[in-house]
Design an enzyme around this catalytic site. Sequence first.
Site, short mmCIF file in Angstrom:
data_model
loop_
_atom_site.label_atom_id
_atom_site.label_comp_id
_atom_site.label_asym_id
_atom_site.label_seq_id
_atom_site.Cartn_x
_atom_site.Cartn_y
_atom_site.Cartn_z
N LYS A 166 -8.48 30.86 -59.50
CA LYS A 166 -7.09 31.08 -59.09
C LYS A 166 -6.80 32.56 -59.27
CE LYS A 166 -3.18 30.03 -61.48
NZ LYS A 166 -1.99 29.26 -61.91
N GLY A 221 5.21 28.67 -72.67
CA GLY A 221 5.50 29.97 -72.06
C GLY A 221 4.50 31.05 -72.42
N ASP A 273 1.40 32.86 -72.54
CA ASP A 273 0.11 32.85 -71.86
C ASP A 273 -0.46 34.26 -71.73
OD1 ASP A 273 1.97 33.82 -70.09
OD2 ASP A 273 1.52 32.41 -68.48
P1 NAD Z 1 10.98 32.54 -64.79
O1 NAD Z 1 10.89 34.01 -64.65
O2 NAD Z 1 11.49 31.74 -63.67
O3 NAD Z 1 11.88 32.20 -66.08
C1 NAD Z 1 11.69 32.90 -67.29
C2 NAD Z 1 12.40 32.18 -68.42
O4 NAD Z 1 12.18 32.90 -69.64
C3 NAD Z 1 13.91 32.10 -68.24
O5 NAD Z 1 14.36 30.90 -68.85
C4 NAD Z 1 14.40 33.33 -69.04
O6 NAD Z 1 15.74 33.18 -69.47
C5 NAD Z 1 13.44 33.27 -70.21
N1 NAD Z 1 13.28 34.55 -70.89
C6 NAD Z 1 12.79 35.70 -70.37
N2 NAD Z 1 12.74 36.64 -71.32
C7 NAD Z 1 13.22 36.08 -72.45
C8 NAD Z 1 13.42 36.55 -73.77
N3 NAD Z 1 13.08 37.79 -74.11
N4 NAD Z 1 13.94 35.70 -74.68
C9 NAD Z 1 14.26 34.44 -74.34
N5 NAD Z 1 14.06 33.92 -73.11
C10 NAD Z 1 13.56 34.75 -72.19
O7 NAD Z 1 9.53 32.07 -65.25
P2 NAD Z 1 8.89 30.62 -65.15
O8 NAD Z 1 8.11 30.51 -63.90
O9 NAD Z 1 9.88 29.57 -65.46
O10 NAD Z 1 7.82 30.71 -66.34
C11 NAD Z 1 8.25 30.79 -67.69
C12 NAD Z 1 7.11 31.30 -68.54
O11 NAD Z 1 6.06 30.35 -68.53
C13 NAD Z 1 6.52 32.62 -68.05
O12 NAD Z 1 6.43 33.50 -69.13
C14 NAD Z 1 5.16 32.24 -67.55
O13 NAD Z 1 4.21 33.27 -67.71
C15 NAD Z 1 4.83 31.01 -68.37
N6 NAD Z 1 3.91 30.09 -67.70
C16 NAD Z 1 2.95 29.52 -68.45
C17 NAD Z 1 2.06 28.64 -67.85
C18 NAD Z 1 1.02 27.93 -68.67
O14 NAD Z 1 0.16 27.27 -68.11
N7 NAD Z 1 1.09 28.02 -69.96
C19 NAD Z 1 2.16 28.35 -66.49
C20 NAD Z 1 3.19 28.91 -65.77
C21 NAD Z 1 4.08 29.79 -66.40
#
Ligand code: NAD
Length: 334
Positions: free
Chosen positions: A80, A233, A235
Amino acid sequence: METSPKALTQPHQILIVSEDACQKVIGRREAFQAVESVFSSTAKGSAYNFPVVREAIGHAGALYGFKSGFDREGLVLGVKAGGYWPGNAAQGLTNHQSTVALFDPDTGQLKALVGGNYLTAVRTAASSAVSIAHLARKNAKVLGIIGAGFQSTFQLRAALEQRDFAKVVAWNAHPEHLARLADVCKEHGLPFEAVSPQALGAQSDVIITITSASEPLLQTDWIKPGTHLACMGTDTKGKQEVDQQLLAQATVFTDEIAQSISIGEAQHAVAAAILFVEQITPIGEVINSSHPGRKSEQEITLFDGTGVGLQDLAVASAAASLAEAHGLAQRVTL
Ligand code: NAD
């Protein structure tokens, strides 16, 4: 023997599977099965992830990289490619952008290109749902969600299928985005309440964190005994969603240990030497019954869901097969 020019240039057909086709053929059930199965294969050693490449490219604030692996049992090989562009939402695009390339493990030829945006959300939600299915208390009633970005509604919908939840509580840095979670609860006829992170910890039996935070949003003493947390979150190096002490007190599970200690939630506790790698269990061992999982109603369990390439390949491979079977994939000669 010399390879003939014809053999080098021989055309072959590949499948193009659009985002739309992926949404039509992969639902939560298909994603859950694909992800649970590949976690099990990883724990048995028949599938493995390759090291992740993830780079801040110094353009558009983007993080770009590759997640890849090989499932020897399922014969799924691929990568990916994609990442996270924080400015996309303002342009009406998803911040995560990715595409999966699947290759024939016998020849190395490209087999399919599959849109990865929807699949990333559905496989990430399936990952925390698998953890809830195997680790949360059976009588869990209150679900807490920290974060209300793009992934959050996928997380909520998948989690609601795992236990008989009676209420959802949530917190987000931008409270106005919580409406999208409230709407999902309304569809399910469930009460929804916006609360502080501390109040969320005090009420929740299951907590999902799905933010881009780089400092703890939940403190250890806010979490009730018996809670299951799915920290989804974190990662990337430097990100953090919960107090590192919580990982020392909880029983920690993960999708993959190498990622958990380097780019996952466990990176901080491991660096502080309050959690040791031997104390982290791949969730596949619980799925395969070689680890008992939760041992008591009081135990705090924590799943460090870092997101592995094999999850992407598993759902992309299922999407390619189903889309082809339903006439939803395009064939292109390469
Ligand atoms: P998004 O940009 O749509 O949303 C980001 C979220 O994080 C929002 O709720 C925002 O308010 C919050 N946020 C940002 N900075 C913050 C801070 N400093 N303190 C508190 N909250 C904060 O992103 P998304 O697509 O919803 O993804 C969320 C997270 O999940 C991303 O960081 C992404 O990298 C991670 N993610 C992980 C996986 C996994 O497999 N583990 C897969 C997809 C996404």
